[in-house]
Design a protein around this motif. Structure first.
Motif, short mmCIF file in Angstrom:
data_model
loop_
_atom_site.label_atom_id
_atom_site.label_comp_id
_atom_site.label_asym_id
_atom_site.label_seq_id
_atom_site.Cartn_x
_atom_site.Cartn_y
_atom_site.Cartn_z
N SER A 308 0.97 -1.16 -0.03
CA SER A 308 -0.20 -0.16 -0.21
C SER A 308 0.49 1.10 0.27
O SER A 308 0.23 1.97 -0.39
N ASP A 309 1.97 0.90 0.74
CA ASP A 309 2.37 2.35 0.71
C ASP A 309 3.07 2.43 -0.60
O ASP A 309 3.75 3.79 -1.02
N ARG A 310 3.56 1.19 -0.53
CA ARG A 310 4.63 1.52 -2.13
C ARG A 310 3.92 2.15 -3.37
O ARG A 310 4.41 2.98 -4.06
N VAL A 315 2.03 6.99 -6.93
CA VAL A 315 1.91 8.18 -7.12
C VAL A 315 1.90 9.54 -7.26
O VAL A 315 2.08 10.37 -7.90
N LYS A 316 1.93 9.52 -5.35
CA LYS A 316 2.47 11.12 -4.88
C LYS A 316 3.38 11.95 -5.68
O LYS A 316 3.96 12.73 -5.92
N ASP A 317 4.47 10.50 -5.54
CA ASP A 317 6.08 11.10 -5.52
C ASP A 317 6.42 10.59 -6.95
O ASP A 317 7.25 11.80 -7.48
N ARG A 318 6.13 10.12 -8.50
CA ARG A 318 7.25 9.88 -9.04
C ARG A 318 5.70 10.32 -10.42
O ARG A 318 5.25 9.54 -11.15
N ASN A 319 4.80 10.46 -10.01
CA ASN A 319 4.04 11.33 -11.45
C ASN A 319 2.53 10.17 -11.63
O ASN A 319 3.19 9.74 -13.08
N ILE A 320 2.89 8.99 -11.26
CA ILE A 320 2.84 7.91 -11.95
C ILE A 320 1.01 7.82 -11.48
O ILE A 320 0.32 8.49 -10.99
N ARG A 321 0.65 7.79 -12.86
CA ARG A 321 -1.03 7.92 -13.69
C ARG A 321 -1.14 6.48 -13.88
O ARG A 321 -3.28 5.84 -13.79
N MET A 322 -0.81 5.48 -14.13
CA MET A 322 -1.04 4.15 -13.73
C MET A 322 -0.27 2.55 -13.34
O MET A 322 0.67 2.22 -13.34
N VAL A 323 -1.29 2.23 -12.08
CA VAL A 323 -0.68 1.16 -11.90
C VAL A 323 -0.45 -0.02 -12.31
O VAL A 323 -2.33 -0.31 -12.39
N GLY A 354 -5.69 1.75 3.13
CA GLY A 354 -5.62 0.86 1.48
C GLY A 354 -5.01 2.13 0.86
O GLY A 354 -5.37 3.34 0.96
N ALA A 355 -4.16 1.70 0.29
CA ALA A 355 -3.76 2.85 -0.45
C ALA A 355 -4.83 3.06 -1.41
O ALA A 355 -4.36 4.46 -1.95
N ILE A 356 -5.58 3.53 -2.64
CA ILE A 356 -6.79 3.79 -2.77
C ILE A 356 -7.19 5.12 -1.42
O ILE A 356 -7.38 5.83 -2.40
N PRO A 357 -7.89 5.21 -1.09
CA PRO A 357 -8.46 5.86 -0.16
C PRO A 357 -7.39 6.97 0.34
O PRO A 357 -7.75 8.19 0.09
N ARG A 358 -6.10 6.34 0.26
CA ARG A 358 -5.34 7.44 1.02
C ARG A 358 -4.16 8.51 -0.43
O ARG A 358 -4.56 9.56 -0.42
N ILE A 359 -4.36 7.50 -1.42
CA ILE A 359 -4.44 8.09 -2.68
C ILE A 359 -5.53 9.30 -3.13
O ILE A 359 -5.20 10.68 -3.15
#
Length: 683
Positions: A308-310, A315-323, A354-359
């Motif tokens: 989840s942290d990864r 998304v937050k730190d590396r401009n990722i828009r697709m996982v 979870g990752a999604i709520p945090r994102i």
């Protein structure tokens, strides 16, 4: 000579104002980058449908398993499925066909096989499947000039393909239309993995991309080392045709991060599609395996939290828009069954923390990933001129600490060199000037602090604490000048997408240390060049003791360790990873350890002591690591600007707090020494 000095001496003061002017002119370019990287906030979670089939293949009821897990994935926030170009092997795995070699077919039909034949026999699951897949199979093998003829067994129609089953089962063909339709009906977005395994024909690719467009495909992921259309001959022509087709149907690309080497032709396609590209983070099958190991409940929970942290960090730190999530079935001898990581994925996405709520909490939404809307400004052309003069002035200003008499010479030579480099390659010019300013800014910042002590300015301060805090702030602000130049010079979207990267990270981590070290040892005292040369000779002719060798060995080990922790390949212990995770989850943005735990506190302590002890200036030297780290934080050009700003702010605040603790500890120790130990020694 007098005329030269008349112009040379004032130029050193003028350089400072040119640097400031260039920095101010650079700010609009930095702002356009901020606008660009905040223009697309939708994040898309994609699962590999082929992996789902692999897992289903070992289940008692494969079809029911697929249907159930598709619903679970939808509920967990996985809104897209990745499909590949089809193969007979995949059709078999999805129960669309049955496939036999000549020997098995002979046994099935209870006939005598031909010993000189090694063909592939295919039976369709039903008539509807045959209608969808037979034309696809016929065309694929016809293009390969392989014979195909009808075959049937017990009222089931099929084909005989005149190729060995091992070869035939891996030949690429268009994606399975039945799967595409099923996924669309179940509400999934479709992402296609497209390879360069088949000859490129414009008409065929046009028809294929039209089919994708009709199914709502907005993005393809290149499967393999080459983009579709990349060939040994006529590469540029074919890539331009491929790009035109992608533009025609509004289909973009996904750039997979951390590849060992770039996919051939990707940069060309990206440019020709006007950078309709999103960054993709891949959670691999090997990563998923770690969630299937025999673990205690608490250990598994920790690993799920790590996943989840990864994902949040990506998304937050590396401009990722697709996982992109991969998985595979694993035989577990401990559990006595075949296991998979799917339930752990769901927990990582939607479970506790979870990752999604945090994102979503940090401003992102779920949906189809969109490319950045690239913002520009008419100021760019004018700003380039001031960037050139300001960046050059910063570099020459650094050199003037060593050779002030040659300031004009270096300025003129540098100007001619940069103009020539820009004429040769605008990209090389931008990267070279960015690297030079990134090295110069922290070097100048710390050398100014050292000069403040050597010249006696520090000793005039009444409060060591006030001087220390002021010096840390001033030094950091001077270092930040380099940040503005790096961001402005490398503000093209290709850097945010990591299609181009900041070059010279190793030089940035070493040269400021070397420059400041040489200045501190030989140039920081107000003496003549003759004295400086004498000091260098004295050092070079000194006898080498065992202690020196030990110190040199420790120094080399420290440098090796320092370099091993830089860049994407940097190493960290498991304890440090836990500490990093704690900082990230507590603060939201993790400050850099070497800044707030080491460099900034020691620099503050050194500045505090410099008011009373001139030799404390050597502690300021350690601060150069923290100052270059400030600039290096922004050299990670795929990290959003506001994240980097928060990171260095936390580093300075926490570093100052720890520095104050060190100062307090120093005062307690020295006063205790004077009160308790010194009287005992004097007896």
């Amino acid at each position: 000579m007098n005329v030269y000095q008349t112009w040379n001496n004032p130029l050193r003061n003028i350089l400072w104002w040119i640097v400031i002017l260039g920095m101010l002119c650079s700010l609009p370019l930095a702002y356009t980058r901020h606008q660009t990287e905040t223009s697309a906030n939708q994040v898309e979670f994609v699962f590999d449908y082929r992996d789902l089939l692999d897992i289903a293949d070992v289940q008692t009821n494969p079809q029911n398993f697929v249907n159930t897990e598709l619903k679970n994935m939808k509920a967990a926030g996985i809104s897209s499925m990745a499909v590949y170009e089809s193969t007979l092997g995949e059709f078999k795995e999805s129960r669309r066909i049955e496939m036999y070699n000549s020997r098995d077919a002979a046994m099935l039909t209870q006939t005598l096989g031909n010993p000189s034949e090694n063909y592939t026999y295919v039976l369709f699951a039903d008539n509807q499947t045959q209608q969808k897949l037979e034309p696809l199979i016929q065309k694929t093998f016809a293009d390969l000039q392989v014979g195909v003829k009808p075959w049937s067994f017990k009222n089931r129609n099929g084909l005989i393909i005149q190729m060995s089953m091992d070869d035939a089962s891996i030949k690429a063909m268009d994606p399975d239309p039945i799967t595409l339709q099923m996924l669309k009906e179940q509400g999934f977005q479709i992402v296609v993995r497209l390879a360069n395994r088949r000859p490129f024909h414009t008409n065929e690719m046009d028809a294929l991309l039209k089919q994708f467009h009709d199914f709502g495909v907005k993005r393809i992921i290149v499967d393999g080392n080459e983009v579709p259309g990349y060939t040994e001959e006529d590469t540029e022509v074919n890539l331009n045709k491929m790009a035109d087709l992608l533009n025609k149907y509004g289909i973009g690309l996904a750039a997979i991060e951390l590849l060992k080497e770039p996919q051939k032709g990707f940069s060309t396609l990206a440019k020709q599609t006007n950078y309709n590209v999103v960054r993709l983070h891949s959670f691999t099958e090997k990563d998923g395996e770690k969630l299937t190991e025999p673990l205690k409940k608490a250990e598994l929970a920790d690993r799920v939290q790590g996943v989840s942290d990864r994902l949040v960090l990506a998304v937050k730190d590396r401009n990722i828009r697709m996982v992109f999530l991969n998985a595979k079935p694993v035989k577990s001898l401990d559990k006595g069954k075949v296991v998979d990581p799917l339930s752990s994925y769901y927990a990582a996405l939607q479970g506790k923390d979870g990752a999604i709520p945090r994102i979503q909490d940090v401003g992102f939404t779920l949906g189809q990933a969109e490319a950045f809307d690239v913002h520009t400004t008419g100021w760019q052309k004018i700003a380039r001129f001031f960037l050139l003069l300001g960046g050059l002035s910063l570099i020459v200003w650094m050199i003037s600490f060593f050779l002030p008499e040659l300031t004009i010479v270096f300025f003129v030579l540098g100007l001619l060199g940069l103009v020539a480099l820009h004429t040769l390659s605008a990209n090389l010019y931008a990267q070279g000037l960015a690297l030079a300013t990134a090295i110069s800014a922290p070097s100048v910042a710390v050398m100014l602090a050292i000069r403040s002590v050597r010249s006696g300015v520090a000793a005039k301060w009444k409060s060591g604490l006030a001087y220390g805090l002021w010096q840390l702030l001033r030094t950091s602000l001077v270092s930040c000048i380099g940040i503005v130049y790096v961001v402005a010079l490398l503000n093209h979207v290709t850097y945010s997408l990591v299609l181009q990267q900041f070059r010279g990270v190793g030089m940035l981590h070493l040269l400021p240390i070397a420059i400041v070290g040489v200045y501190l040892l030989f140039f920081s005292e107000n003496n003549t060049y003759k004295d400086k040369i004498a000091n260098i000779r004295r050092l070079l002719s000194s006898y080498i003791s065992v202690l020196w060798i030990v110190i040199a060995g420790v120094g080399l080990a420290a440098v090796f360790y320092y370099l091993s922790r830089t860049g994407n390949e940097g190493q960290a212990s498991s304890i440090e990873k836990l500490f990093r995770s704690f900082l990230e989850n507590t603060l939201g943005v993790r400050p850099r350890t070497k800044e707030f735990l080491v460099a900034h506190p020691i620099f503050l302590l050194g500045a505090y002591l410099s008011v009373r002890y001139r030799h404390a200036v050597y502690l300021l030297f350690i601060g150069v690591v923290g100052q270059l780290s400030l600039v290096d934080t922004f050299a990670h050009l795929h990290t959003p600007l506001h994240i980097s700003l928060i990171r260095i702010f936390y580093g300075l605040v926490l570093g100052a707090i720890i520095g104050l603790v060190l100062i307090a500890a120093w005062e307690i120790l020295t006063r205790s020494w004077k009160r308790w130990v010194q009287p005992q020694l004097s007896k």
